[in-house]
Structures are given as structure tokens and as C-alpha cells.
Design a protein around this motif. Structure first.
Motif, PDB file in Angstrom:
ATOM      1  N   GLY A 206     -25.089  29.510   4.151  1.00  0.00           N
ATOM      2  CA  GLY A 206     -23.686  29.428   3.792  1.00  0.00           C
ATOM      3  C   GLY A 206     -22.802  28.958   4.930  1.00  0.00           C
ATOM      4  O   GLY A 206     -23.209  28.929   6.105  1.00  0.00           O
ATOM      5  N   ALA A 207     -21.569  28.595   4.577  1.00  0.00           N
ATOM      6  CA  ALA A 207     -20.623  28.090   5.574  1.00  0.00           C
ATOM      7  C   ALA A 207     -20.194  29.172   6.548  1.00  0.00           C
ATOM      8  O   ALA A 207     -19.943  28.893   7.724  1.00  0.00           O
ATOM      9  N   VAL A 311     -15.389  23.292   2.785  1.00  0.00           N
ATOM     10  CA  VAL A 311     -16.043  23.846   1.605  1.00  0.00           C
ATOM     11  C   VAL A 311     -15.259  23.562   0.320  1.00  0.00           C
ATOM     12  O   VAL A 311     -15.841  23.531  -0.774  1.00  0.00           O
ATOM     13  N   SER A 339     -20.763  23.696   2.415  1.00  0.00           N
ATOM     14  CA  SER A 339     -21.819  24.387   1.693  1.00  0.00           C
ATOM     15  C   SER A 339     -21.798  23.959   0.236  1.00  0.00           C
ATOM     16  O   SER A 339     -20.855  23.300  -0.218  1.00  0.00           O
ATOM     17  N   SER A 341     -21.861  26.305  -2.087  1.00  0.00           N
ATOM     18  CA  SER A 341     -21.456  27.515  -2.796  1.00  0.00           C
ATOM     19  C   SER A 341     -20.210  27.336  -3.647  1.00  0.00           C
ATOM     20  O   SER A 341     -20.103  27.924  -4.729  1.00  0.00           O
ATOM     21  N   ARG A 349     -26.750  30.503  -1.284  1.00  0.00           N
ATOM     22  CA  ARG A 349     -26.167  30.543   0.065  1.00  0.00           C
ATOM     23  C   ARG A 349     -26.812  29.470   0.944  1.00  0.00           C
ATOM     24  O   ARG A 349     -27.582  29.759   1.870  1.00  0.00           O
ATOM     25  N   GLY A 351     -25.601  26.376   3.305  1.00  0.00           N
ATOM     26  CA  GLY A 351     -24.533  25.647   3.978  1.00  0.00           C
ATOM     27  C   GLY A 351     -25.101  24.862   5.136  1.00  0.00           C
ATOM     28  O   GLY A 351     -26.320  24.834   5.359  1.00  0.00           O
ATOM     29  N   TRP A 352     -24.221  24.224   5.876  1.00  0.00           N
ATOM     30  CA  TRP A 352     -24.680  23.437   7.027  1.00  0.00           C
ATOM     31  C   TRP A 352     -23.500  23.105   7.916  1.00  0.00           C
ATOM     32  O   TRP A 352     -22.325  23.286   7.557  1.00  0.00           O
ATOM     33  N   THR A 374     -33.427  29.308   7.238  1.00  0.00           N
ATOM     34  CA  THR A 374     -32.867  29.456   5.901  1.00  0.00           C
ATOM     35  C   THR A 374     -33.993  29.495   4.866  1.00  0.00           C
ATOM     36  O   THR A 374     -35.024  28.842   5.018  1.00  0.00           O
TER      37      THR A 374
END
Length: 501
Positions: A206-207, A311, A339, A341, A349, A351-352, A374
């Protein structure tokens, strides 16, 4: 943190003397004008407690955030009273309270100055402010969180997903993410106008984890981080846990005040800037193109890394998805965080972040210590979803534009005296109350069985306490009933204020 590791060690040193001198002239060698202080305090007269107590708390918040610093001289009592339309006695009592608690020094002939220990006497951010957004009361309607609806396309892709077992059964995984996913994300950014290599991508849970990794790497005790004055508490909480201080930069209708950002960069010498410039959470503002370009230029000029939280960038109701800040200037130290999401599925979940390969390698090591890597099944599903990113973002935007229209209709029915400016994207509406305190309204709303978040959950320092955030992500029946209850709560609370409809 060593000098060579500090985020602004090099380029900042080259311009600090000139920039700091320019900023110093704005505050007239430490004298704070009554007009400037009144403006930064906002609507401090509304809220709980006496006027003097509210004024004292407001000034305390500005001290804690670094906006008022050791040696700054506060306005004369009569001048501040006139600027705030209150009695001189209110200011005298507020100054006396601050002096009694050691936050200011009062001396005959030299006025009231911020004490030398004020910056450390009161923590600016207490870790856990964001917990309020996950604290809906039992059996209450939750209008706290922005949990987006999943589009039909998203559901179809999730159901049709068939994981590649050759990747899923790897004996070990790279803490930076599956090579195939890093390559796909890099290609996506390149196609959108931000040339990117896989070595610039780090996949996260996730972010928020991406933001926390950057903060942990770049922020130490006593460091200053700049952010919008109203921002996502995940930023302020992360910085607070590291012992740093977040300084809020003023905002306008279109988001961040870039002139104020430059002044803060010059005066406060931060180690990091954290911005949410695209359909900002919670205000919904979108930073205009010239301002985005100026932010990138300032990042390059001062050598201060900028976290760009994207996001919500793709949830656009007019079809406009701004390019990354990194695309504005290649040599700007911009760290892009995103992300799946918010535009596919909140439960996934994945993100990057996109950053300089040197920083990615550094964060990769920190990531290995945190949770190794992850989830592979999640990354494999993300491969399918990111391949359809444009289609999924458009579908998500259509869903939530309709939900915004429903919310506007409900507000017109149940809260007709509230005036709102609809955002051009995002997942929530930032509503200014006609009168009263957002915190007090939230307490009344809780007795009516609906949970909402007010200004205090998002304000970096002293809060005007005059806004609430209303997500438009709940199902139709839940949103309808939630706004009905909120309307009943407002009518009850309004009667205590003596305000007619």
C-alpha cells in the motif's frame, strides 16, 4: 542521521544563505504582525472553552508546528485584539496563560516573545492522530473512511485472475517487488510521460507503507517536514513517530500556496516535503499546472525531496489526470507514491514508489528488515489490474461521480444551509460549516448514530475547527441514512448556537 544522508545536504547549502535572508525580511527580523498571526490562527474564536483559552491553544499550535519560533515577538495586545475583533483582556489572558506554561517570555519594554524552549515544550504531532478515522462507534454509520466501491470491471478481473504458478512458487522474492511487476509499473509511468526504469520502482504493502519507508529513511528527531496545512494524517503520524515536526503550508482554493512553500523552504530548511496535489485528501483540490511545475523547480533548486501522493490522481470526474511532478523536471528529487487501493479494490494492499535508484536500493534494505517483501499472490493480481489501469480508473471515476451527485442531492435535502463546492475528483467532500465547531458537531452526530471526522483529524497545527469530511463511497442506502442523521444532528447542534436556519 549523517550529514551526507540528509535529504537536503547538498543543493540546500548552496542557496540557504540567500534564501534564508529573503525569508527573514518577510517576518521583519522576528516581529510577527497582528494581521499575519490572525490569518494563520483562522477561525480560532469558534470551539470549546473561553476565548482566551482558544487563543492560547491556537498560538500554542503555531509554536509547536514551527511557524512561530524562538525569539519571534508576538503582536501587541491591542493590535492583536483589533485584528481578531476581541477584547484586549482576551489577549492579555491568553498571553498570561502561555507565559505561565513557559511557552512565551513577557518583559517590560520588549513585548511578548516565543520562549527558547517552546519548540520542544509541546509536541506538534502526537502519533496516532489518524486513528480517529478508524474509530466509528459500534452500530453507528461510518462516514469516516474513504473505502471506494469496486467497479464491475474490477470484479471481473479479480474473478478471472489466474496466477502464474512459475512466479508464485519462487523460493524467494525480491524485497523491491517482482521484476515483472516493477517493469509493468515503469512502463505505465513511461507511457504517461514520466520516463521510468524498473530500478526506480519499489513495490510496497500500500501507499502508506511507501510513505512510512521514505519518512523513516529521511527524517530524524528535530527535523522539519513540510506538508499542506490540511493533509492526510498518515503523513503527520509517521513524521511524529520519528521525532520530527510537520509544518503546515497554507492552501488556497486550488491547493498548496506555492509562494508560501518557497518561503517555508528558505526559512525552515526542511528535510522533506510531502504533498497530495491531485484531488487532495481531504480538500479535493487539484494543483494547477503552473504551480505543479514550480513545485518541481523548487525541489530541484533547494535539493529537498518531495513525496508526491498520487493515490487519488486517477479518480477524475472531468477526465483530467495531471502528470507526475517528476515529469515536470527530471532532476527534481520527486518520490512518486501510488497504489491500486483507491481505484480498484481497497482490500488489495499493493502500492509502490518511484524514486531515484539509489534511494530505492536504500529503501529496499529497510523494507527487507520490516517485512521482507510484498505478498506474491497480491503482486500477481496487481499485474492483471495495472495492465488495465486506464479502464479501471475511468470506471471508478464514473462510479464515484454518481455517488458525489447523490451526496449533493442529500445535502440539499437535509442540510440546505450548507454551501459546498464539489471537487473535480477524489472520494470525499470537504464541507465548511456555516457556524460553530466541527468537533462539537461530530460529538452531536455520534449521539445520532453517525461518525464523521472534523478539521482536527487533518489539520497539521492549529485547526480552525470549521470543516468536516464526508466520503461519498458508502452504498446508496448507507449514505442516504448517514446524511439524514447528520442533518438531524446539525439541527440539534445549531439550536445550541442560537443560529436560525
Amino acid at each position: 542521521m549523517s550529514v551526507k544522508d540528509r535529504a537536503n545536504g547538498g543543493p540546500m547549502d548552496q542557496v540557504s544563505a540567500i534564501a534564508a535572508g529573503r525569508a527573514a525580511s518577510l517576518v521583519h527580523a522576528g516581529d510577527v504582525s497582528s494581521e499575519a498571526l490572525s490569518a494563520r490562527l483562522g477561525r480560532w474564536t469558534q470551539g470549546d472553552g473561553t476565548l482566551a483559552a482558544r487563543l492560547s491553544r491556537g498560538i500554542e499550535g503555531l509554536i509547536a508546528s514551527g511557524e512561530l519560533r524562538s525569539g519571534d515577538r508576538l503582536p501587541a495586545e491591542r493590535a492583536l485584539a483589533a485584528a481578531g475583533s476581541v477584547s484586549r483582556g482576551t489577549v492579555v489572558a491568553a498571553y498570561a496563560d502561555l507565559a505561565e506554561r513557559g511557552l512565551v517570555d513577557r518583559r517590560q519594554g520588549s513585548g511578548t516573545r516565543i520562549a527558547g524552549t517552546a519548540a520542544t515544550a509541546v509536541p506538534a504531532q502526537r502519533p496516532g492522530r489518524g486513528e480517529a478515522l478508524f474509530s466509528a462507534l459500534p452500530n453507528a454509520i461510518d462516514l469516516l473512511r474513504t473505502v471506494p466501491q469496486i467497479s464491475d470491471l474490477g470484479v471481473q478481473l479479480i474473478r478471472d485472475h489466474k496466477p502464474r504458478l512459475d512466479l508464485a512458487l519462487l523460493p524467494e522474492t525480491d524485497p523491491a517487488g517482482l521484476p515483472a511487476l516493477r517493469a509493468l509499473i515503469a512502463d505505465m509511468y513511461t507511457a504517461e510521460g514520466t520516463p521510468t526504469t524498473p530500478e526506480q520502482i519499489l513495490v510496497t504493502h500500500g501507499a502508506q507503507q511507501a510513505i512510512s519507508l521514505v519518512v523513516n529513511a529521511l527524517v530524524g528527531p528535530g527535523d522539519i517536514v513540510l506538508a499542506e496545512e490540511i493533509t492526510w494524517p498518515g503523513v503527520t503520524d509517521s513524521v511524529g513517530l520519528r521525532g520530527g515536526t510537520v509544518h503546515g503550508v497554507p492552501m488556497g482554493d486550488d491547493g498548496l500556496d506555492v509562494d508560501a512553500l518557497e518561503q517555508a523552504l528558505a526559512r525552515l530548511r526542511p528535510v522533506l516535503v510531502a504533498l497530495n496535489p491531485h484531488h487532495q485528501n481531504p480538500t479535493g483540490s487539484r494543483l494547477p499546472a503552473p504551480a505543479r511545475h514550480r513545485v518541481a523547480e523548487l525541489a530541484a533548486q533547494y535539493g529537498v525531496p518531495v513525496i508526491e501522493d498520487r493515490v487519488l490522481a486517477g479518480i477524475s470526474f472531468d477526465g483530467v489526470v495531471p502528470p507526475t511532478l517528476a515529469a515536470e523536471r527530471a532532476d527534481a528529487p520527486v518520490i512518486v507514491v501510488e497504489s491500486v487501493s483507491k481505484w480498484v479494490w481497497a482490500g488489495l494492499r499493493i502500492g509502490w514508489l518511484r524514486a531515484d535508484p539509489v534511494l530505492v536500493r536504500r529503501l529496499r534494505g529497510a523494507r527487507q528488515l520490516a517485512d521482507q517483501s510484498t505478498s506474491v499472490p497480491g503482486q500477481l493480481l496487481a499485474l492483471d489490474l495495472i495492465a488495465r489501469a486506464d479502464d479501471l480508473r475511468r470506471a471508478n471515476s464514473r462510479i464515484h461521480q454518481e455517488r458525489l451527485r447523490l451526496l449533493q442531492t442529500l445535502l440539499a435535502e437535509h442540510l440546505p444551509d450548507w454551501t459546498v463546492e464539489p471537487p473535480r475528483g477524489g472520494l470525499s467532500l470537504w464541507v465548511r460549516l456555516p457556524a460553530g465547531s466541527a468537533a462539537a458537531l461530530a460529538r452531536t452526530a455520534a449521539t445520532h448514530g453517525v461518525s464523521v471526522a472534523g478539521s482536527a483529524a487533518f489539520a497539521v497545527s492549529a485547526s480552525p475547527d470549521d470543516h468536516i469530511r464526508i466520503p461519498f463511497t458508502a452504498p446508496d442506502d448507507v449514505l442516504t441514512e448517514g446524511v439524514r442523521r447528520l442533518g438531524a444532528a446539525w439541527r440539534e447542534y445549531r439550536e445550541t448556537l442560537g443560529v436560525s436556519s
